[in-house]
Write a protein that holds these residues in place. Structure first.
Motif, PDB file in Angstrom:
ATOM      1  N   LEU A  53      -6.545  16.541  12.304  1.00  9.26           N
ATOM      2  CA  LEU A  53      -7.535  15.433  12.062  1.00  9.26           C
ATOM      3  C   LEU A  53      -7.047  14.603  10.529  1.00  9.26           C
ATOM      4  O   LEU A  53      -6.808  13.415  10.436  1.00  9.26           O
ATOM      5  N   ILE A  54      -6.821  15.673   9.384  1.00  9.04           N
ATOM      6  CA  ILE A  54      -6.340  14.833   8.432  1.00  9.04           C
ATOM      7  C   ILE A  54      -5.002  14.261   8.362  1.00  9.04           C
ATOM      8  O   ILE A  54      -4.774  13.294   7.749  1.00  9.04           O
ATOM      9  N   LEU A  55      -3.995  14.895   9.256  1.00  5.60           N
ATOM     10  CA  LEU A  55      -2.850  14.115   9.223  1.00  5.60           C
ATOM     11  C   LEU A  55      -3.388  12.814   9.933  1.00  5.60           C
ATOM     12  O   LEU A  55      -2.665  11.860   9.486  1.00  5.60           O
ATOM     13  N   GLY A  56      -3.928  12.687  10.865  1.00  6.84           N
ATOM     14  CA  GLY A  56      -4.209  11.592  11.738  1.00  6.84           C
ATOM     15  C   GLY A  56      -4.858  10.414  10.612  1.00  6.84           C
ATOM     16  O   GLY A  56      -4.668   9.306  10.587  1.00  6.84           O
ATOM     17  N   GLN A  57      -5.814  10.856   9.580  1.00  2.15           N
ATOM     18  CA  GLN A  57      -6.373  10.187   8.609  1.00  2.15           C
ATOM     19  C   GLN A  57      -5.061   9.496   7.657  1.00  2.15           C
ATOM     20  O   GLN A  57      -5.205   8.555   7.277  1.00  2.15           O
ATOM     21  N   ALA A  58      -4.091  10.415   7.466  1.00  2.00           N
ATOM     22  CA  ALA A  58      -3.088   9.915   6.517  1.00  2.00           C
ATOM     23  C   ALA A  58      -2.367   8.883   7.171  1.00  2.00           C
ATOM     24  O   ALA A  58      -2.264   7.829   6.510  1.00  2.00           O
ATOM     25  N   ILE A  59      -2.255   8.909   8.239  1.00  2.00           N
ATOM     26  CA  ILE A  59      -1.289   8.011   9.006  1.00  2.00           C
ATOM     27  C   ILE A  59      -2.286   6.667   9.216  1.00  2.00           C
ATOM     28  O   ILE A  59      -1.870   5.520   8.858  1.00  2.00           O
ATOM     29  N   GLY A  60      -3.295   6.969   9.396  1.00  2.00           N
ATOM     30  CA  GLY A  60      -4.393   5.691  10.002  1.00  2.00           C
ATOM     31  C   GLY A  60      -4.448   4.783   8.605  1.00  2.00           C
ATOM     32  O   GLY A  60      -4.605   3.351   8.664  1.00  2.00           O
ATOM     33  N   ARG A  61      -4.538   5.485   7.624  1.00  2.48           N
ATOM     34  CA  ARG A  61      -4.722   4.543   6.267  1.00  2.48           C
ATOM     35  C   ARG A  61      -3.566   3.314   6.132  1.00  2.48           C
ATOM     36  O   ARG A  61      -3.977   2.486   5.503  1.00  2.48           O
ATOM     37  N   TRP A  62      -2.572   3.753   6.644  1.00  3.07           N
ATOM     38  CA  TRP A  62      -1.332   2.544   6.439  1.00  3.07           C
ATOM     39  C   TRP A  62      -2.165   1.448   7.265  1.00  3.07           C
ATOM     40  O   TRP A  62      -1.477   0.366   7.135  1.00  3.07           O
ATOM     41  N   GLY A  63      -3.024   1.414   8.182  1.00  2.00           N
ATOM     42  CA  GLY A  63      -3.610   0.280   8.950  1.00  2.00           C
ATOM     43  C   GLY A  63      -4.300  -0.639   7.997  1.00  2.00           C
ATOM     44  O   GLY A  63      -4.098  -1.965   8.311  1.00  2.00           O
ATOM     45  N   ASN A  64      -4.878  -0.069   6.971  1.00  2.00           N
ATOM     46  CA  ASN A  64      -5.348  -0.856   5.758  1.00  2.00           C
ATOM     47  C   ASN A  64      -4.426  -1.529   5.065  1.00  2.00           C
ATOM     48  O   ASN A  64      -4.819  -2.707   4.591  1.00  2.00           O
ATOM     49  N   PHE A  65      -3.200  -1.109   4.902  1.00  2.00           N
ATOM     50  CA  PHE A  65      -2.188  -1.866   4.215  1.00  2.00           C
ATOM     51  C   PHE A  65      -1.880  -3.069   4.899  1.00  2.00           C
ATOM     52  O   PHE A  65      -1.548  -4.287   4.498  1.00  2.00           O
ATOM     53  N   ILE A  66      -1.818  -2.820   6.108  1.00  2.00           N
ATOM     54  CA  ILE A  66      -1.223  -4.100   7.010  1.00  2.00           C
ATOM     55  C   ILE A  66      -2.450  -5.274   7.090  1.00  2.00           C
ATOM     56  O   ILE A  66      -2.156  -6.333   6.960  1.00  2.00           O
ATOM     57  N   ASN A  67      -3.741  -4.662   6.910  1.00  2.00           N
ATOM     58  CA  ASN A  67      -4.842  -5.524   7.016  1.00  2.00           C
ATOM     59  C   ASN A  67      -5.077  -6.138   5.549  1.00  2.00           C
ATOM     60  O   ASN A  67      -5.986  -7.032   5.509  1.00  2.00           O
ATOM     61  N   GLN A  68      -4.541  -5.392   4.575  1.00  2.80           N
ATOM     62  CA  GLN A  68      -4.440  -5.815   3.392  1.00  2.80           C
ATOM     63  C   GLN A  68      -6.280  -5.640   3.025  1.00  2.80           C
ATOM     64  O   GLN A  68      -6.931  -6.727   2.360  1.00  2.80           O
ATOM     65  N   GLU A  69      -6.748  -4.465   3.383  1.00  2.00           N
ATOM     66  CA  GLU A  69      -8.182  -4.187   3.148  1.00  2.00           C
ATOM     67  C   GLU A  69      -8.178  -2.986   2.449  1.00  2.00           C
ATOM     68  O   GLU A  69      -7.328  -2.166   2.052  1.00  2.00           O
ATOM     69  N   ALA A  70      -9.602  -2.525   2.241  1.00  3.38           N
ATOM     70  CA  ALA A  70      -9.787  -1.149   1.636  1.00  3.38           C
ATOM     71  C   ALA A  70      -9.144  -0.955   0.261  1.00  3.38           C
ATOM     72  O   ALA A  70      -8.525   0.368   0.041  1.00  3.38           O
ATOM     73  N   HIS A  71      -8.618  -1.904  -0.340  1.00  3.78           N
ATOM     74  CA  HIS A  71      -8.070  -1.857  -1.765  1.00  3.78           C
ATOM     75  C   HIS A  71      -9.162  -1.535  -2.754  1.00  3.78           C
ATOM     76  O   HIS A  71     -10.110  -1.749  -2.702  1.00  3.78           O
ATOM     77  N   GLY A  72      -8.619  -1.298  -3.894  1.00  3.69           N
ATOM     78  CA  GLY A  72      -9.050  -1.234  -5.073  1.00  3.69           C
ATOM     79  C   GLY A  72      -9.179  -2.038  -6.204  1.00  3.69           C
ATOM     80  O   GLY A  72      -9.077  -3.277  -5.700  1.00  3.69           O
ATOM     81  N   THR A  73      -9.887  -1.896  -7.401  1.00  7.75           N
ATOM     82  CA  THR A  73      -9.793  -2.883  -8.353  1.00  7.75           C
ATOM     83  C   THR A  73      -8.579  -3.506  -8.814  1.00  7.75           C
ATOM     84  O   THR A  73      -7.445  -2.916  -8.618  1.00  7.75           O
ATOM     85  N   GLU A  74      -8.638  -4.458  -9.682  1.00  7.06           N
ATOM     86  CA  GLU A  74      -7.385  -5.031 -10.026  1.00  7.06           C
ATOM     87  C   GLU A  74      -6.636  -4.212 -11.119  1.00  7.06           C
ATOM     88  O   GLU A  74      -7.302  -3.453 -11.874  1.00  7.06           O
ATOM     89  N   THR A  75      -5.167  -4.172 -11.141  1.00  6.30           N
ATOM     90  CA  THR A  75      -4.331  -3.468 -12.059  1.00  6.30           C
ATOM     91  C   THR A  75      -3.213  -3.933 -12.499  1.00  6.30           C
ATOM     92  O   THR A  75      -2.733  -4.853 -11.290  1.00  6.30           O
TER      93      THR A  75
END
Length: 247
Positions: free
Chosen positions: A122-144
Motif C-alpha cells: 500500500l505505501i509503495l503504491g502511494q509513493a508511486i502514485g504521488r508522481w501523478g500529482n507532478f504530472i497534473n501540477q497539483e498538490a504542491h506546497g507554498t512558494e519557495t
C-alpha cells in the motif's frame, strides 16, 4: 508536460491514471510476495484487490466530496465524475481497511496477517502514485526559492508530492526489512504504517495549499495525528498482549 498520455476512440487516457495503475500493480506484487510469510495463498491477495480497488476509489471520492460539499451540493453528476479529479488517499485507505477486515472474516484469515502483508504494498503504491500529482501540477506546497522547487505558471513551489513520495519509499523499505527481521507480533506492520505515514503526512500537509479543511483544521493533519497517537498506543499494547507471528 501534457496530462494526456494518448487517446483511444476519442477518450483521453491520462498519465495520472497510468501512474496510479502502475502503483497498484507494484503494490499487488509486493503483497503477493509477502503473503508467503503468513501462509496466505497468493490468489487471495488478487481476490482481495478485486473488491478493495473499486471500493477504495469510492471511499476516496466520498471522503473528498464530504469535505468539499459546498462545491458539489445539488450536482450529483459532478460528485461521481472522478475524471475531474478529487480523490483523497485517506478515504481510500479507510475504505481499504474495512474491505480487508470483512474479506479476512469471510475467508477465515487472521485480519492482522492480511493487513500486515498488504501494508508495505500500500505505501509503495502511494509513493508511486504521488508522481501523478507532478504530472497534473497539483498538490504542491507554498512558494519557495529552494533549488528543488517545482515551477508552475512561472512560480516556484515546494514539491510536496516529492517529499511525500520519498517519505513513503523510505517507509516501504523500513516495513519490508522490519517484517523479515524484527517483527514479533501480528499486526505490527499495519500499525507501523499508520504511525510512520501519519508522521510524514502531518508535516507534508502543513506545506500544502489545497488541504481539505474542517472547522479551521487541515483534515489530513488531524487524521495523521490520530493515526500516530492511536497507532503508537496499540503498537506497545500489541507488543505486550498480541499474538506471536508464529502462532
Amino acid at each position: 508536460m501534457d496530462r494526456v498520455a494518448f487517446s483511444i476512440f476519442g477518450i483521453d487516457i491520462m498519465w495520472y491514471a497510468i501512474i496510479i495503475c502502475f502503483g497498484i500493480m507494484a503494490g499487488l506484487f509486493v503483497a503477493t510476495k509477502n503473503s508467503k510469510l503468513r501462509n496466505i495463498e497468493e490468489d487471495e491477495i488478487s481476490n482481495l484487490l478485486l473488491f478493495a480497488l473499486p471500493i477504495s476509489v469510492i471511499g476516496a471520492r466520498i471522503y473528498y466530496v464530504i469535505f468539499e460539499w459546498e462545491n458539489y451540493r445539488g450536482n450529483f453528476l459532478s460528485m461521481i465524475n472522478i475524471r475531474e479529479g478529487g480523490l483523497a488517499i485517506y478515504g481510500a485507505v479507510i475504505a481499504a481497511v474495512v474491505v480487508v477486515y470483512f474479506f479476512s472474516k469471510y475467508k477465515k484469515i487472521d485480519f492482522r496477517d492480511l493487513a500486515d502483508v498488504c501494508a508495505p504494498g500500500l505505501i509503495l503504491g502511494q509513493a508511486i502514485g504521488r508522481w501523478g500529482n507532478f504530472i497534473n501540477q497539483e498538490a504542491h506546497g507554498t512558494e519557495t526559492n529552494l533549488p528543488w522547487a517545482v515551477i508552475i505558471d512561472g512560480k516556484k513551489y515546494h514539491p510536496t508530492f516529492l517529499y511525500e513520495s520519498i517519505g513513503n519509499f523510505l517507509i516501504f523499505i523500513f516495513l519490508m526489512i522490519y517484517m523479515r527481521k524484527y517483527q514479533k507480533k501480528k499486526g505490527e506492520i499495519i500499525l507501523l504504517y499508520a504511525i510512520l505515514y501519519g508522521i510524514v503526512r502531518f508535516f507534508v500537509e502543513g506545506l500544502r495549499t489545497d488541504s481539505l479543511m474542517f472547522l479551521g483544521f487541515r483534515v489530513s493533519q488531524v487524521l495523521s495525528l490520530v493515526g500516530v497517537i492511536v497507532g503508537t498506543i496499540l503498537f506497545f499494547l500489541n507488543r505486550k498482549y498480541g499474538k506471536d507471528i508464529n502462532n
